[in-house]
Design a protein around this motif. Structure first.
Motif, PDB file in Angstrom:
ATOM      1  N   THR A   1       0.853  -1.191   0.000  1.00  0.00           N
ATOM      2  CA  THR A   1       0.000   0.000   0.000  1.00  0.00           C
ATOM      3  C   THR A   1       0.886   1.237   0.000  1.00  0.00           C
ATOM      4  O   THR A   1       1.459   1.597   1.017  1.00  0.00           O
ATOM      5  N   THR A   2       1.001   1.879  -1.139  1.00  0.00           N
ATOM      6  CA  THR A   2       1.824   3.090  -1.258  1.00  0.00           C
ATOM      7  C   THR A   2       0.931   4.275  -1.629  1.00  0.00           C
ATOM      8  O   THR A   2      -0.136   4.087  -2.225  1.00  0.00           O
ATOM      9  N   PRO A   3       1.346   5.500  -1.267  1.00  0.00           N
ATOM     10  CA  PRO A   3       0.485   6.674  -1.472  1.00  0.00           C
ATOM     11  C   PRO A   3       0.103   6.928  -2.933  1.00  0.00           C
ATOM     12  O   PRO A   3      -0.898   7.600  -3.196  1.00  0.00           O
ATOM     13  N   ASP A   4       0.889   6.398  -3.881  1.00  0.00           N
ATOM     14  CA  ASP A   4       0.577   6.649  -5.289  1.00  0.00           C
ATOM     15  C   ASP A   4      -0.515   5.710  -5.817  1.00  0.00           C
ATOM     16  O   ASP A   4      -1.031   5.911  -6.919  1.00  0.00           O
ATOM     17  N   LYS A   5      -0.875   4.688  -5.040  1.00  0.00           N
ATOM     18  CA  LYS A   5      -1.874   3.723  -5.505  1.00  0.00           C
ATOM     19  C   LYS A   5      -3.269   4.074  -5.033  1.00  0.00           C
ATOM     20  O   LYS A   5      -3.458   4.640  -3.951  1.00  0.00           O
ATOM     21  N   ARG A   6      -4.243   3.720  -5.843  1.00  0.00           N
ATOM     22  CA  ARG A   6      -5.634   3.757  -5.387  1.00  0.00           C
ATOM     23  C   ARG A   6      -5.841   2.524  -4.503  1.00  0.00           C
ATOM     24  O   ARG A   6      -5.402   1.426  -4.849  1.00  0.00           O
ATOM     25  N   VAL A   7      -6.493   2.715  -3.350  1.00  0.00           N
ATOM     26  CA  VAL A   7      -6.738   1.605  -2.428  1.00  0.00           C
ATOM     27  C   VAL A   7      -8.243   1.435  -2.238  1.00  0.00           C
ATOM     28  O   VAL A   7      -8.950   2.381  -1.879  1.00  0.00           O
ATOM     29  N   LEU A   8      -8.716   0.213  -2.492  1.00  0.00           N
ATOM     30  CA  LEU A   8     -10.123  -0.128  -2.317  1.00  0.00           C
ATOM     31  C   LEU A   8     -10.213  -1.121  -1.166  1.00  0.00           C
ATOM     32  O   LEU A   8      -9.650  -2.215  -1.245  1.00  0.00           O
ATOM     33  N   VAL A   9     -10.888  -0.742  -0.091  1.00  0.00           N
ATOM     34  CA  VAL A   9     -10.921  -1.579   1.110  1.00  0.00           C
ATOM     35  C   VAL A   9     -12.296  -2.227   1.260  1.00  0.00           C
ATOM     36  O   VAL A   9     -13.327  -1.583   1.069  1.00  0.00           O
ATOM     37  N   TYR A  10     -12.287  -3.521   1.637  1.00  0.00           N
ATOM     38  CA  TYR A  10     -13.546  -4.217   1.874  1.00  0.00           C
ATOM     39  C   TYR A  10     -13.445  -5.058   3.142  1.00  0.00           C
ATOM     40  O   TYR A  10     -12.368  -5.219   3.728  1.00  0.00           O
ATOM     41  N   CYS A  11     -14.594  -5.601   3.561  1.00  0.00           N
ATOM     42  CA  CYS A  11     -14.646  -6.489   4.737  1.00  0.00           C
ATOM     43  C   CYS A  11     -15.904  -7.327   4.585  1.00  0.00           C
ATOM     44  O   CYS A  11     -16.182  -7.823   3.506  1.00  0.00           O
ATOM     45  N   GLY A  12     -16.682  -7.498   5.651  1.00  0.00           N
ATOM     46  CA  GLY A  12     -17.931  -8.241   5.543  1.00  0.00           C
ATOM     47  C   GLY A  12     -19.084  -7.379   5.044  1.00  0.00           C
ATOM     48  O   GLY A  12     -19.843  -7.779   4.175  1.00  0.00           O
ATOM     49  N   GLY A  13     -19.173  -6.156   5.612  1.00  0.00           N
ATOM     50  CA  GLY A  13     -20.286  -5.280   5.237  1.00  0.00           C
ATOM     51  C   GLY A  13     -19.925  -3.815   5.167  1.00  0.00           C
ATOM     52  O   GLY A  13     -20.788  -2.948   5.305  1.00  0.00           O
ATOM     53  N   GLY A  14     -18.638  -3.517   4.984  1.00  0.00           N
ATOM     54  CA  GLY A  14     -18.211  -2.125   4.857  1.00  0.00           C
ATOM     55  C   GLY A  14     -17.997  -1.419   6.184  1.00  0.00           C
ATOM     56  O   GLY A  14     -17.957  -0.183   6.233  1.00  0.00           O
ATOM     57  N   ILE A  15     -17.843  -2.186   7.256  1.00  0.00           N
ATOM     58  CA  ILE A  15     -17.665  -1.586   8.585  1.00  0.00           C
ATOM     59  C   ILE A  15     -16.183  -1.619   8.989  1.00  0.00           C
ATOM     60  O   ILE A  15     -15.548  -0.582   9.158  1.00  0.00           O
ATOM     61  N   ALA A  16     -15.625  -2.824   9.154  1.00  0.00           N
ATOM     62  CA  ALA A  16     -14.203  -2.945   9.509  1.00  0.00           C
ATOM     63  C   ALA A  16     -13.329  -2.239   8.474  1.00  0.00           C
ATOM     64  O   ALA A  16     -12.303  -1.647   8.813  1.00  0.00           O
ATOM     65  N   ALA A  17     -13.751  -2.277   7.220  1.00  0.00           N
ATOM     66  CA  ALA A  17     -12.995  -1.609   6.150  1.00  0.00           C
ATOM     67  C   ALA A  17     -12.808  -0.130   6.428  1.00  0.00           C
ATOM     68  O   ALA A  17     -11.803   0.469   6.032  1.00  0.00           O
ATOM     69  N   SER A  18     -13.774   0.463   7.139  1.00  0.00           N
ATOM     70  CA  SER A  18     -13.692   1.906   7.402  1.00  0.00           C
ATOM     71  C   SER A  18     -12.545   2.242   8.362  1.00  0.00           C
ATOM     72  O   SER A  18     -12.027   3.357   8.326  1.00  0.00           O
ATOM     73  N   LEU A  19     -12.125   1.279   9.200  1.00  0.00           N
ATOM     74  CA  LEU A  19     -10.980   1.541  10.071  1.00  0.00           C
ATOM     75  C   LEU A  19      -9.689   1.565   9.266  1.00  0.00           C
ATOM     76  O   LEU A  19      -8.856   2.456   9.445  1.00  0.00           O
ATOM     77  N   ASP A  20      -9.513   0.596   8.365  1.00  0.00           N
ATOM     78  CA  ASP A  20      -8.356   0.629   7.459  1.00  0.00           C
ATOM     79  C   ASP A  20      -8.348   1.934   6.673  1.00  0.00           C
ATOM     80  O   ASP A  20      -7.311   2.591   6.535  1.00  0.00           O
ATOM     81  N   ALA A  21      -9.522   2.315   6.163  1.00  0.00           N
ATOM     82  CA  ALA A  21      -9.624   3.533   5.348  1.00  0.00           C
ATOM     83  C   ALA A  21      -9.315   4.776   6.177  1.00  0.00           C
ATOM     84  O   ALA A  21      -8.639   5.702   5.703  1.00  0.00           O
ATOM     85  N   PHE A  22      -9.803   4.803   7.425  1.00  0.00           N
ATOM     86  CA  PHE A  22      -9.525   5.932   8.318  1.00  0.00           C
ATOM     87  C   PHE A  22      -8.026   6.062   8.580  1.00  0.00           C
ATOM     88  O   PHE A  22      -7.460   7.156   8.499  1.00  0.00           O
TER      89      PHE A  22
END
Length: 287
Positions: free
Chosen positions: A234-255
């Motif tokens: 995961t580098t700053p130049d890349k687009r990152v798409l985060v997922y999990c079970g229902g879009g909840i845990a993914a929000s912590l990675d995204a945060f």
């Protein structure tokens, strides 16, 4: 340790208590694993009623801030509807919002990410949440709080949330990284709760949301967080798409990626594995 302006310590919140523009919200939901797979969702309101941070209102993600017409859990409502719902709760221009949850920060970060989607940025996550507040023997209240409705203008940010078509289109792209926030066992398909087919979205990497915070529920030191994400490319130049079970845990990675590490091109797959793993046309991997 405070990492960014979007993270507030219990000490700092205690100092700010009573400020005119401060809006505090308990965002807790509980997930109870079901024997047949997946989770039963339970509002955290009963626990809020037993004791919350003084002056905090309650945001019920499932009942008040999700698309009730969706067959899937916690689906993002249309942004104009969401904006009106936030304004009705007292979130608006000139307010500073502090979000917290109990047991895991992912419920607070989900609401933070939703606020980001409508263009509201004056919000912070309480580092350590209710767990740390209680561990420090700080005051609790059983008096329910509601804030007067206010005005909030929708300034929608396209791409903060993405759908299955965006995820499918990203598979195999060298400039995009798809990231799973579930556990390593769920990622490999070797264990843990499943939402349909076991395993992961084809080509995706894994940084579990639960690995980003410690026993006291505060985020790990910034160097550790950076290493965790850099370790999967995961580098700053890349687009990152985060997922999990229902879009909840993914929000912590995204945060963490956005607010702490300064990445600028991060999205959350809203319906995540509850949608993807139940569509046999969408590619998955195990092992």
């Amino acid at each position: 340790m405070t990492h960014s302006a979007a993270l507030i310590s219990t000490d700092e919140l205690a100092r700010r208590m009573g400020a005119h523009a401060l809006r505090i919200f308990d965002c807790t939901t509980y997930l109870r694993p079901r024997s047949e797979g997946g989770y039963a969702a339970e509002s955290g309101r009963a626990n809020y009623d037993k004791g919350h941070i003084p002056g905090a209102g309650f945001l019920d993600l499932g009942a008040e801030l999700s698309d009730r017409s969706s067959d899937l859990r916690f689906t993002l409502p249309p942004l104009d509807e969401l904006t009106r719902a936030f304004a009705a709760k007292g979130i608006g221009h000139g307010t500073f919002v502090v979000l917290y949850s109990h047991a895991s920060p992912v419920w607070a970060t989900r609401i933070w990410w939703m606020l980001r989607a409508v263009g509201f940025d004056d919000a912070a996550i309480l580092d350590g949440g209710l767990d740390k507040w209680k561990a420090e023997n700080r005051p609790l209240s059983t008096e329910a709080t509601s804030y007067p409705p206010t005005t909030l203008t929708l300034r929608g940010r396209p791409g903060i949330f993405v759908d299955k078509n965006d995820i499918k289109a990203a598979i195999g792209k060298s400039d995009t990284l798809t990231l799973n926030a579930l556990s390593h066992d769920q990622h490999t398909g070797s264990g843990g709760v499943t939402y349909g087919r076991a395993g992961r979205i084809a080509g995706s990497s894994c940084v579990p949301a639960a690995s980003l915070f410690g026993a006291d529920k505060t985020l790990k030191p910034i160097a550790e967080l950076r290493r965790a994400f850099e370790g999967v490319g995961t580098t700053p130049d890349k687009r990152v798409l985060v997922y999990c079970g229902g879009g909840i845990a993914a929000s912590l990675d995204a945060f963490v990626l956005t607010a702490v590490l300064g990445h600028r091109n991060v999205s959350v797959y809203d319906n995540s594995m509850q949608e993807w793993s139940n569509d046999p046309s969408l590619p998955m991997e195990t092992g």
